[in-house]
Motif scaffolding. Sequence first.
Motif, PDB file in Angstrom:
ATOM      1  N   ASN A 145       0.786  -1.596   0.110  1.00 29.72           N
ATOM      2  CA  ASN A 145       0.108  -0.294  -0.139  1.00 29.72           C
ATOM      3  C   ASN A 145       0.841   0.808   0.115  1.00 29.72           C
ATOM      4  OD1 ASN A 145      -2.352  -1.420   0.241  1.00 29.72           O
ATOM      5  ND2 ASN A 145      -2.234  -1.532   2.154  1.00 29.72           N
ATOM      6  N   GLY A 146       2.236   1.066  -1.153  1.00 33.86           N
ATOM      7  CA  GLY A 146       3.149   2.354  -0.416  1.00 33.86           C
ATOM      8  C   GLY A 146       2.383   3.179  -1.267  1.00 33.86           C
ATOM      9  N   GLN A 147       1.274   3.266  -2.334  1.00 36.05           N
ATOM     10  CA  GLN A 147       1.046   4.882  -3.105  1.00 36.05           C
ATOM     11  C   GLN A 147       0.165   5.226  -2.507  1.00 36.05           C
ATOM     12  OE1 GLN A 147       3.484   6.149  -5.292  1.00 36.05           O
ATOM     13  NE2 GLN A 147       4.293   4.723  -4.447  1.00 36.05           N
ATOM     14  N   ASN A 148      -0.568   3.941  -2.107  1.00 29.96           N
ATOM     15  CA  ASN A 148      -2.242   4.145  -1.507  1.00 29.96           C
ATOM     16  C   ASN A 148      -2.013   4.490  -0.096  1.00 29.96           C
ATOM     17  OD1 ASN A 148      -3.546   4.632  -3.745  1.00 29.96           O
ATOM     18  ND2 ASN A 148      -3.647   2.433  -3.602  1.00 29.96           N
ATOM     19  N   PHE A 149      -1.135   5.214   0.876  1.00 26.64           N
ATOM     20  CA  PHE A 149      -1.621   4.527   1.875  1.00 26.64           C
ATOM     21  C   PHE A 149      -1.235   6.678   2.928  1.00 26.64           C
ATOM     22  CE2 PHE A 149       3.228   5.631   2.372  1.00 26.64           C
ATOM     23  CZ  PHE A 149       2.755   6.513   3.439  1.00 26.64           C
ATOM     24  N   ASP A 150      -2.883   5.921   3.673  1.00 34.97           N
ATOM     25  CA  ASP A 150      -2.413   7.083   4.244  1.00 34.97           C
ATOM     26  C   ASP A 150      -2.136   7.800   5.164  1.00 34.97           C
ATOM     27  OD1 ASP A 150      -5.081   8.458   2.851  1.00 34.97           O
ATOM     28  OD2 ASP A 150      -5.779   6.529   2.653  1.00 34.97           O
ATOM     29  N   PHE A 151      -1.672   6.556   6.602  1.00 31.75           N
ATOM     30  CA  PHE A 151      -1.062   5.944   7.421  1.00 31.75           C
ATOM     31  C   PHE A 151       0.085   5.359   6.944  1.00 31.75           C
ATOM     32  CE2 PHE A 151      -4.206   4.128   8.926  1.00 31.75           C
ATOM     33  CZ  PHE A 151      -3.529   2.805   9.723  1.00 31.75           C
ATOM     34  N   VAL A 152       1.090   5.354   8.345  1.00 32.44           N
ATOM     35  CA  VAL A 152       2.178   4.181   7.574  1.00 32.44           C
ATOM     36  C   VAL A 152       2.531   4.020   9.665  1.00 32.44           C
ATOM     37  CG1 VAL A 152       3.647   5.648   6.981  1.00 32.44           C
ATOM     38  CG2 VAL A 152       4.025   3.021   6.609  1.00 32.44           C
ATOM     39  N   ILE A 153       2.591   2.822   9.536  1.00 29.74           N
ATOM     40  CA  ILE A 153       3.194   2.424  11.075  1.00 29.74           C
ATOM     41  C   ILE A 153       4.602   2.619  10.810  1.00 29.74           C
ATOM     42  CG2 ILE A 153       3.428   0.818  13.232  1.00 29.74           C
ATOM     43  CD1 ILE A 153       0.536   0.154  12.566  1.00 29.74           C
ATOM     44  N   VAL A 154       5.995   3.424  11.052  1.00 25.53           N
ATOM     45  CA  VAL A 154       6.573   3.148  11.469  1.00 25.53           C
ATOM     46  C   VAL A 154       7.888   3.034  11.925  1.00 25.53           C
ATOM     47  CG1 VAL A 154       8.391   4.554  10.960  1.00 25.53           C
ATOM     48  CG2 VAL A 154       7.379   4.857   9.479  1.00 25.53           C
ATOM     49  N   VAL A 155       8.538   1.400  12.066  1.00 29.08           N
ATOM     50  CA  VAL A 155       9.634   0.817  12.961  1.00 29.08           C
ATOM     51  C   VAL A 155      10.936   2.394  13.131  1.00 29.08           C
ATOM     52  CG1 VAL A 155      10.522  -0.470  14.096  1.00 29.08           C
ATOM     53  CG2 VAL A 155       8.324  -0.843  12.681  1.00 29.08           C
ATOM     54  N   ALA A 156      11.525   2.248  14.228  1.00 27.46           N
ATOM     55  CA  ALA A 156      12.610   3.138  14.036  1.00 27.46           C
ATOM     56  C   ALA A 156      13.270   2.369  15.977  1.00 27.46           C
ATOM     57  CB  ALA A 156      12.254   4.557  14.100  1.00 27.46           C
ATOM     58  N   LYS A 157      14.846   3.306  15.781  1.00 27.80           N
ATOM     59  CA  LYS A 157      15.088   2.677  16.883  1.00 27.80           C
ATOM     60  C   LYS A 157      15.011   3.862  17.734  1.00 27.80           C
ATOM     61  CE  LYS A 157      18.639   0.793  18.124  1.00 27.80           C
ATOM     62  NZ  LYS A 157      20.141  -0.070  17.989  1.00 27.80           N
ATOM     63  N   THR A 158      14.829   3.517  18.437  1.00 28.98           N
ATOM     64  CA  THR A 158      14.800   5.461  19.932  1.00 28.98           C
ATOM     65  C   THR A 158      15.689   5.134  20.981  1.00 28.98           C
ATOM     66  OG1 THR A 158      13.156   4.308  21.106  1.00 28.98           O
ATOM     67  CG2 THR A 158      12.006   5.576  19.298  1.00 28.98           C
ATOM     68  N   ASN A 159      16.385   4.095  20.797  1.00 27.36           N
ATOM     69  CA  ASN A 159      17.632   3.750  22.066  1.00 27.36           C
ATOM     70  C   ASN A 159      18.835   3.759  21.156  1.00 27.36           C
ATOM     71  OD1 ASN A 159      19.033   3.664  23.978  1.00 27.36           O
ATOM     72  ND2 ASN A 159      17.355   3.642  25.031  1.00 27.36           N
ATOM     73  N   GLN A 160      19.628   4.242  21.036  1.00 25.47           N
ATOM     74  CA  GLN A 160      20.545   3.806  20.168  1.00 25.47           C
ATOM     75  C   GLN A 160      22.146   3.612  20.890  1.00 25.47           C
ATOM     76  OE1 GLN A 160      20.364   4.767  17.250  1.00 25.47           O
ATOM     77  NE2 GLN A 160      18.487   5.356  17.844  1.00 25.47           N
ATOM     78  N   ALA A 161      21.695   2.680  22.624  1.00 28.83           N
ATOM     79  CA  ALA A 161      23.060   2.689  23.166  1.00 28.83           C
ATOM     80  C   ALA A 161      22.275   1.220  23.296  1.00 28.83           C
ATOM     81  CB  ALA A 161      22.818   3.413  24.265  1.00 28.83           C
ATOM     82  N   LEU A 162      20.646   0.723  23.265  1.00 33.19           N
ATOM     83  CA  LEU A 162      20.574  -0.571  23.133  1.00 33.19           C
ATOM     84  C   LEU A 162      20.313  -1.156  21.766  1.00 33.19           C
ATOM     85  CD1 LEU A 162      17.475  -0.331  25.946  1.00 33.19           C
ATOM     86  CD2 LEU A 162      20.044  -1.229  26.650  1.00 33.19           C
ATOM     87  N   PRO A 163      20.289  -2.891  22.449  1.00 34.49           N
ATOM     88  CA  PRO A 163      19.777  -3.422  20.646  1.00 34.49           C
ATOM     89  C   PRO A 163      18.818  -3.418  20.314  1.00 34.49           C
ATOM     90  CG  PRO A 163      20.050  -4.629  22.502  1.00 34.49           C
ATOM     91  CD  PRO A 163      20.301  -4.411  23.067  1.00 34.49           C
ATOM     92  N   ALA A 164      18.820  -3.560  19.144  1.00 31.46           N
ATOM     93  CA  ALA A 164      17.016  -3.321  18.367  1.00 31.46           C
ATOM     94  C   ALA A 164      16.363  -3.419  19.034  1.00 31.46           C
ATOM     95  CB  ALA A 164      17.116  -3.702  17.195  1.00 31.46           C
ATOM     96  N   SER A 165      16.217  -4.592  19.742  1.00 33.69           N
ATOM     97  CA  SER A 165      15.223  -5.514  20.348  1.00 33.69           C
ATOM     98  C   SER A 165      14.764  -4.684  21.809  1.00 33.69           C
ATOM     99  CB  SER A 165      15.978  -6.905  20.903  1.00 33.69           C
ATOM    100  OG  SER A 165      16.387  -6.783  21.710  1.00 33.69           O
TER     101      SER A 165
END
Length: 386
Positions: A164-184
Amino acid sequence: MTHSVAIEEEITLFKKTIEAFAKKEIEPYYSQWEEDGIIPRSLWKKLGEAGFLCVDLPEQYGGLGAPLHFAMSIVDEFSRLGFSSVSGNLAVHSNIVAHYILNAGSEEQKTHYLPKMVSGDFIGAIAMTEPGAGSDLQGIKTTAVKNTSTGEYVINGSKTFISNGQNFDFVIVVAKTNQALPASKGTTLFIVDGDSKGLTKGKKLKKIGLHSADTSELFLEEVRADHRQILGELDNGFITLMRELPRERTTLAVGACGAMEGALELTIQYIHEREVFGKPLSQLQVIRHKIAEMTTEAKVNRAYVNQCLALLERNQLSTVDASIAKLSTTEAQGRIADGCLQLFGGYGYMEEYPISRAFTDARVQRIYGGTSEIMKEIISKDVLGK
């Protein structure tokens, strides 16, 4: 009449309604959409009006409060009918994104997004995969850094393979918020509206199958998000992702079962009609045995997926069982699509025959939602220990 028999009858009727809708609103236009490489937004509105979006959401958010099996039947039936682009993108919207918001969202997020998802006014997407991190979510590079003076998060990064990359109205974005920790342990999910400053929908990607399913890149440059756009808990996004994976993989398994059965239906009809050496193909033993093998494989997979659905409905489905279903059904789908195409001979290679589309559409099933190799790794860890 027992409860389960009554539900089965309702689902059968529901599937007939879906088929009637598909014959009227999809079939006459689907080839053109495949040529154009996109499903028109108008179809989403029609799907919403027909009650085929997010049917298992509670009524308070606009859904029908229907059992899980009804939501899965929509993916199943569109896949069986050969409209896998519609099936796949609808599954992302209804069975994945809507449930992230339902299960992890704030009341404000639920009341804002879910009713519009049910009506088809909002189309949802999720941005996990990155150019350098496919099935390995631990490798994500997209960051969301908190601006201490404003309290806002500033998101930077790029994502790819967005359904739905062209049609989407909103998207849930996965992002790193704590660089000191592993992604998990340092990852957060953000709901980002499609018209946000700094968010760019990249080019629509050209694929070997699922042509009208708009799949795109996504670029985030200094995109601002406040705390109300956090989905779930700060730094705990990975847990939310893991919690929703069994549903996602079971949905893919259901679609695979539908697609296998649809390919077999097309092929059985064809071999009854096609004559070689003065008699129908269906009378040749080598052909009959091939059909017997493929039918057996499809039915055995369907039985296991039904078992997984029953567990998912009770919230008891493990990641391992969902991974087994995903691995088995998608690998079987590939074999059956290939075997069915073979029985069409040269015509199977022609785009005008739907079996050719069933073949190319099947290929991605072993890749997205976690590759077959990742599924094997999850299963083997469970069986053999770390």
